[in-house]
Design a protein around this motif. Structure first.
Motif, short mmCIF file in Angstrom:
data_model
loop_
_atom_site.label_atom_id
_atom_site.label_comp_id
_atom_site.label_asym_id
_atom_site.label_seq_id
_atom_site.Cartn_x
_atom_site.Cartn_y
_atom_site.Cartn_z
N MET A 1 5.95 -19.37 52.39
CA MET A 1 6.77 -19.17 53.54
C MET A 1 8.19 -18.88 53.07
SD MET A 1 7.95 -21.74 56.62
CE MET A 1 6.35 -22.33 56.92
N LYS A 2 8.80 -17.87 53.68
CA LYS A 2 10.18 -17.53 53.35
C LYS A 2 11.05 -17.81 54.57
CE LYS A 2 13.21 -13.83 51.96
NZ LYS A 2 13.44 -12.41 51.98
N ALA A 14 23.43 -26.82 51.25
CA ALA A 14 23.09 -27.09 49.85
C ALA A 14 22.05 -28.20 49.69
CB ALA A 14 24.34 -27.42 49.05
N PRO A 15 22.03 -29.23 50.56
CA PRO A 15 21.00 -30.27 50.43
C PRO A 15 19.57 -29.77 50.60
CG PRO A 15 22.83 -31.11 51.73
CD PRO A 15 23.06 -29.63 51.52
N LEU A 16 19.37 -28.54 51.06
CA LEU A 16 18.02 -28.00 51.16
C LEU A 16 17.36 -27.85 49.79
CD1 LEU A 16 18.49 -25.24 53.89
CD2 LEU A 16 17.44 -27.49 54.16
N LYS A 17 18.17 -27.93 48.73
CA LYS A 17 17.63 -27.82 47.37
C LYS A 17 17.25 -29.18 46.80
CE LYS A 17 20.14 -23.63 46.55
NZ LYS A 17 21.17 -22.91 45.90
N LEU A 18 17.41 -30.23 47.59
CA LEU A 18 17.12 -31.59 47.15
C LEU A 18 15.87 -32.13 47.83
CD1 LEU A 18 20.77 -32.96 47.48
CD2 LEU A 18 19.67 -32.07 45.43
N ALA A 24 9.39 -28.48 47.07
CA ALA A 24 8.55 -27.41 47.62
C ALA A 24 9.03 -26.04 47.14
CB ALA A 24 8.55 -27.46 49.14
N GLN A 25 10.34 -25.88 47.03
CA GLN A 25 10.88 -24.62 46.51
C GLN A 25 10.55 -24.45 45.04
OE1 GLN A 25 14.89 -23.33 48.06
NE2 GLN A 25 14.86 -25.43 48.86
N SER A 26 10.66 -25.52 44.28
CA SER A 26 10.34 -25.45 42.85
C SER A 26 8.87 -25.12 42.62
CB SER A 26 10.67 -26.78 42.17
OG SER A 26 12.05 -27.04 42.22
N ILE A 32 13.70 -20.69 50.50
CA ILE A 32 14.79 -20.82 51.47
C ILE A 32 16.02 -20.12 50.90
CG2 ILE A 32 16.27 -22.41 52.74
CD1 ILE A 32 14.02 -24.48 52.55
N ASN A 33 16.50 -19.11 51.64
CA ASN A 33 17.70 -18.38 51.25
C ASN A 33 18.77 -18.58 52.30
OD1 ASN A 33 16.52 -16.99 48.93
ND2 ASN A 33 15.29 -15.94 50.45
#
Length: 88
Positions: A1-2, A14-18, A24-26, A32-33
């Motif tokens: 999913m994008k 920025a917390p979306l990377k935590l 899930a992104q890793s 998520i962009n």
């Protein structure tokens, strides 16, 4: 999913990377962009809003800036979800 998010405050996302979303992104489950809306403004001050027609309090977002931002990320298979102040 994008998932593409357009914001005038991309640093807030920025917390979306935590945490779980970061994992899930890793793992490649979600992409998520975050796009900075100000990158699509044409003015010297990167303004994305203007005063309302007829005056009054508040500001109105410039549709031209939004159009350029959306056009940069949209394709034929994109579902567009626009959040409104009315919550619909």
């Amino acid at each position: 999913m994008k998932i593409d998010v357009i914001s005038i405050f991309p640093e807030y996302l920025a917390p979306l990377k935590l945490s779980l979303l970061g994992k899930a992104q890793s793992a490649g489950l979600v992409d998520i962009n975050v796009t900075n809306l100000r990158d699509f403004s044409t003015g010297v001050h990167n303004s994305v809003d203007d005063t309302p027609y007829g005056g009054g309090a508040g500001m109105v977002m410039l549709p031209e800036v939004w159009g350029r931002a959306i056009d940069s990320i949209i394709d034929d298979e994109t579902d567009v979800i626009i959040l409104t102040p009315a919550g619909k």
